[in-house]
Design an enzyme around this catalytic site. Structure first.
Site, PDB file in Angstrom:
ATOM      1  CG  ASP A   7       2.768   0.579   2.045  1.00  0.00           C
ATOM      2  OD1 ASP A   7       1.670   1.120   2.321  1.00  0.00           O
ATOM      3  OD2 ASP A   7       2.942  -0.088   1.021  1.00  0.00           O
ATOM      4  N   GLY A   8       1.615  -0.054   4.974  1.00  0.00           N
ATOM      5  CA  GLY A   8       0.891  -1.134   5.625  1.00  0.00           C
ATOM      6  C   GLY A   8       0.143  -1.925   4.578  1.00  0.00           C
ATOM      7  CD  GLU A  45      -0.856   2.308   4.590  1.00  0.00           C
ATOM      8  OE1 GLU A  45       0.234   2.871   4.854  1.00  0.00           O
ATOM      9  OE2 GLU A  45      -1.139   1.894   3.453  1.00  0.00           O
ATOM     10  CG  ASP A  68       1.156   4.036   0.418  1.00  0.00           C
ATOM     11  OD1 ASP A  68       0.800   3.882   1.604  1.00  0.00           O
ATOM     12  OD2 ASP A  68       1.424   3.075  -0.331  1.00  0.00           O
ATOM     13  CG  HIS A 118       1.105  -0.030  -5.230  1.00  0.00           C
ATOM     14  ND1 HIS A 118       1.839  -1.105  -4.751  1.00  0.00           N
ATOM     15  CD2 HIS A 118       0.097   0.150  -4.346  1.00  0.00           C
ATOM     16  CE1 HIS A 118       1.275  -1.547  -3.642  1.00  0.00           C
ATOM     17  NE2 HIS A 118       0.237  -0.811  -3.369  1.00  0.00           N
ATOM     18  CG  ASP A 128       3.638  -2.803  -1.248  1.00  0.00           C
ATOM     19  OD1 ASP A 128       2.556  -2.785  -0.634  1.00  0.00           O
ATOM     20  OD2 ASP A 128       3.850  -3.547  -2.234  1.00  0.00           O
TER      21      ASP A 128
END
Length: 154
Positions: A7-8, A45, A68, A118, A128
């Site tokens: 994740d970024g 990301e 994501d 999320h 995250d």
């Protein structure tokens, strides 16, 4: 198979940002994260995937990247990246990172899986958390040098 969760995050776009990575191989886990003072969400990301792939020491692994990021997953899985490369990345952002990505991508057998962000996916939530925490280093954060050069000249 090695599974890389990524994740970024960026606070503002551009703004301070970071990436988070969780690598899982047969139940053994490794976490990576880093923040930058000025960057974008898409760069983070993509950098998360790059850092995950670059951390694999030997070549030839089967790797599943769980992200994501539609930007990253669709670019590879839908063939957009091949077209960007063929056109010399004309008009595309993040050429530096995509070229770096390709160096690691071709060393392994990489598949991508998109997950909704999320949404309670434990590893995605951990990534995250790592990315957000990494982005909160304030003035101490290093530069995303290529982005800052482009941003300031643009």
């Amino acid at each position: 198979m090695i599974t890389i969760y990524t994740d970024g995050a960026a606070k503002g776009n551009p703004g301070p940002g970071g990436y988070g990575v969780v690598l899982d191989y047969k139940g053994k886990r490794k976490e990576l994260s880093e923040g930058f003072r000025l960057t974008t969400n898409n760069r983070m990301e993509l950098l998360a995937v790059i850092k995950g792939l670059e951390s694999i020491k030997r070549e030839g692994w089967q790797v599943l990247v769980v992200s994501d990021s539609k930007y990253v997953v669709d670019a590879v899985e839908k063939g957009w990246l091949k077209n960007w490369v063929a056109k010399g990345f004309k008009g595309k952002k993040n050429q530096d990172l995509w070229e770096r990505f390709l160096k690691s991508f071709y060393k392994h057998q990489v598949k991508f899986k998109w997950v909704k962000g999320h949404a309670g996916h434990p590893e995605n939530e951990r990534c995250d958390q790592l990315a957000v925490e990494a982005s909160e280093g304030g003035e101490e954060l290093p530069p995303d040098t290529v982005f800052e050069q482009i941003y300031q000249s643009g």
